[in-house]
Design an enzyme around this catalytic site. Structure first.
Site, short mmCIF file in Angstrom:
data_model
loop_
_atom_site.label_atom_id
_atom_site.label_comp_id
_atom_site.label_asym_id
_atom_site.label_seq_id
_atom_site.Cartn_x
_atom_site.Cartn_y
_atom_site.Cartn_z
CE LYS A 1 5.03 -2.62 -40.17
NZ LYS A 1 3.84 -2.61 -41.20
CB THR A 2 4.62 1.19 -45.24
OG1 THR A 2 4.19 0.53 -43.83
CG2 THR A 2 3.70 1.43 -46.11
CG ASP B 1 2.70 -4.87 -43.51
OD1 ASP B 1 3.72 -4.98 -42.82
OD2 ASP B 1 2.02 -3.80 -43.63
CD GLU B 2 2.01 -4.85 -38.88
OE1 GLU B 2 2.74 -5.60 -37.95
OE2 GLU B 2 2.01 -3.64 -38.76
CD GLN C 1 6.14 -3.08 -33.45
OE1 GLN C 1 5.15 -2.15 -33.50
NE2 GLN C 1 6.96 -2.91 -34.22
NE ARG D 1 3.61 2.01 -30.91
CZ ARG D 1 4.12 1.34 -32.22
NH1 ARG D 1 3.73 2.15 -33.23
NH2 ARG D 1 5.13 0.66 -32.13
#
Length: 654
Positions: A17-18, A200-201, A231, A587
């Site tokens: 996503k970044t 973001d997030e 998340q 993770r």
């Protein structure tokens, strides 16, 4: 390549996503949008730095730079310019958690709340939640006593902060929203500046952040949000998953894009994650997939008890290092909270396996750093009475509780800040000569160093002079019984001087106020962003979000732990716990081991454990139930026994 109008990017774990955000930013600039009119907001300094670096590498020189910032840094920037409209001075300081707790304890003591079984930390948590909901703590008479106390203390807490020209971390958001609502012309000015907004997030935003962004977007609605509802794990601190789930309703004609390809994990790990999260009702449909191949299955191991669980994990870590040459740095143990780290630390230490625990005491929370910071805060903001009360007796200088009470009473009676009363000691007959001299001396010290810092001299050198003038090293050395403990604290003092010098070397217009801002935002935002030191990483689920490791061990996967016993009474609580487990699973890049125990010691007793309901939600074809020696060839067994022997000998030698 989307430009105008609302855009929702549902970005699954490990989906890059970044890269999407930074590439979109670069595309807007290449399309003719002025860089300065683009705002990208995220939650951590690390993410903001990474985004800035990527955009810089993609945009040709002279193309300008967009504003890429955390929520709190952006609001701080706005308040530094505009806060006088709300009745504050621009030289306000920011209080961290320890200072907030100290202030609340003072208020509780003043109104005799110390006679009741309240913790200032509990009240602070309620006040913080109320601020982020833009409300006040519930003062219903039927509420529990802590809520009653919070409702009573809240206005007094706000007044005390304002009287000291100080803001807490929540105020950065609350006051910016208040500013925009009460002064629409200011809001219009920033709307005109930021014509394209990205967040973001987004699943981690709370109500106040949602309102702030919606106000800033205005009628243009050129807003792009990126996040993953699966998340969303910060509901306990105010994050509202409804912000992302309802985005399409709040912003009509939204374009929605799903990023479902995962570039991090093998397929068996993703299938396990999909199987778990698919049981949540409140989510937007998506399913992670990868081109990496199946990879190893997810291994589940049942241990006898807590120590057996830690021993098995440590043995497996040792075997993977010896057999597969996997670096200790590439392995992590995830657990519910840092209280679970002890047995793993003991097991790793006994095998001489290096490790680091993420989530220890913040550098900026150490006593000697807080003492020096208090001096700098008084120098930058003379109205900061709370910092003055800390600095004035570090080291002690003859101003005890009685003298400070006289000075404080005089200040309140005459509408002064506490530091100003130090210059009026001749008018206080009840103050002893010694205390008056000490107050005059302290006032002279502060004014002397205000002048030195204001003259733009080398800040690190001036700080070093301050430390020498107050004999701070001698003071710290006498506080600790052993030379080793004192030496570590003195090293921290040197590190603090270095941090001032580093700030000065990179800041455009360095100042004490600017350094304190940087320090506060770094300390409070950068919550365990890095993996830590060398060796195996021991880390909680919440701290692990955003990180990845080739090999992951998830421990304590039992009812009452995951899901937590306080969460099982509501479907929303269980769903957030499921999301927490999902974050832990995703993770892992290459191998994932999940453990639980047959019984666990709780409150001094051995209590039978029940495997977490989430374990049964993983598809059978992606799971492998293992025992100690399963799939070990003779060489692995030999290595395993060798490790046991070396562990025993290490303990014997100790």
């Amino acid at each position: 390549m989307h430009t105008d109008g609302p855009l929702l990017i549902l970005a699954g774990a490990g989906s890059g996503k970044t890269r999407v955000i930074t590439t979109r930013t670069a595309y807007l600039i290449h399309s003719g949008v002025k860089a300065a009119s683009i705002l990208a907001v995220t939650f951590t300094n690390k993410a903001a730095r990474e985004m800035k670096e990527r955009v810089r590498s993609m945009v040709r020189k002279g193309g300008g730079r967009p504003v890429i910032s955390t929520f709190h840094s952006l609001c701080l920037r706005i308040l530094r310019r505009e806060i006088e409209l709300l009745g504050y001075r621009k030289d306000f300081t920011i209080y961290g958690t320890s200072e907030q707790v100290s202030l609340l304890r003072n208020l509780m003591s003043d109104i005799k709340f110390h006679d009741r079984n309240f913790k200032a930390e509990s009240i602070l948590e309620i006040i913080s939640r109320a601020k982020n909901d833009f409300s006040v703590p519930d003062d219903d008479e039927s509420a529990d006593p802590v809520k009653e106390a919070s409702a009573f203390l809240y206005p007094r807490y706000r007044e005390a902060l304002k009287s000291m020209n100080a803001l807490d971390f929540d105020d950065l958001l609350v006051l910016t929203l208040k500013l925009f609502r009460e002064h629409p012309e200011v809001c219009d000015r920033y709307r005109e500046q930021f014509r394209y907004i990205m967040v973001d997030e987004y699943q981690d935003t709370n109500r106040i952040q949602y309102d702030f962004i919606k106000l800033l977007a205005g009628q243009r609605r050129n807003i792009c949000v990126v996040g993953d509802d699966d998340q969303s794990i910060y509901g306990w601190r105010g994050a509202d998953i409804g912000n992302i789930l309802n985005f399409e309703k709040d912003f009509h004609r939204t374009i929605t894009v799903r990023l479902e390809q995962n570039y991090r994990s093998y397929s068996h790990i993703l299938q396990a994650a999909n199987g778990v999260i698919g049981n949540n009702d409140r989510r937007m449909e998506k399913s992670l997939w990868t081109k990496r191949g199946d990879g190893p299955k997810v291994n589940i191991f049942k241990a006898d008890d807590t120590e057996d669980e830690a021993e098995w994990v440590a043995d497996r870590i040792s075997l993977m290092r010896d057999d597969k040459n996997i670096s200790f740095n590439d392995m992590a143990v995830l657990y519910r909270a840092n209280t679970f780290s002890r047995p793993f630390e003991e097991a790793l230490r006994s095998r001489r396996i290096p490790y680091s625990v993420v989530g220890g005491t913040s550098y900026f929370e150490r006593r000697e750093i807080r003492d020096l910071t208090a001096y700098l805060k008084v120098i930058a903001n003379p109205s900061d009475d709370l910092s003055l009360l800390r600095a004035v007796n570090a080291p002690k200088r003859g101003l005890g509780p009685s003298a400070l009470s006289i000075l404080s009473d005089y200040a309140q009676s005459n509408g002064l800040c506490l530091l100003d009363s130090f210059g009026k000691t001749a008018e206080m007959n009840s103050l002893s000569r010694r205390a008056a001299d000490s107050a005059d001396s302290f006032l002279g010290l502060i004014r002397h160093f205000q002048d030195k810092f204001d003259k733009g001299r080398d800040m690190g050198t001036v700080l070093k002079e301050l430390i020498e003038d107050i004999h701070f090293r001698d003071y710290i050395s006498k506080l600790y019984k052993t030379p080793e403990a004192a030496f570590r604290r003195l090293e921290n003092i040197d590190g603090f001087i270095d941090s001032v010098r580093h700030y000065e070397s990179v800041a455009q217009s360095p100042s004490i106020l600017g350094f304190l801002e940087t320090m506060a935002l770094t300390d409070l935002i950068e919550e365990k962003e890095e993996k830590g030191g060398q060796g195996v990483t021991l880390i909680s689920f919440h701290s692990s979000k955003g990180l990845e490791f080739p090999v992951v061990f998830i421990a304590g996967t039992e009812e009452d732990i995951l899901p937590h016993k306080k969460s099982v009474d509501s479907s929303e609580g269980v769903e957030e716990e499921r999301r927490l487990f999902y974050v832990g699973i995703t993770r892992a890049m290459n191998e994932l081991f999940i453990t639980y125990t047959d019984h666990r010691r709780k409150y001094g007793k051995e209590v039978p454990s029940v495997p977490s309901r989430f374990l049964n939600e993983m598809p059978e074809e992606s799971v492998n139930v293992v025992d100690r020696f399963e799939e070990m060839d003779p060489e692995q067994e030999k290595a395993y026994v060798k490790n046991l022997y070396e562990s025993f000998m290490a303990k014997f030698e100790e």
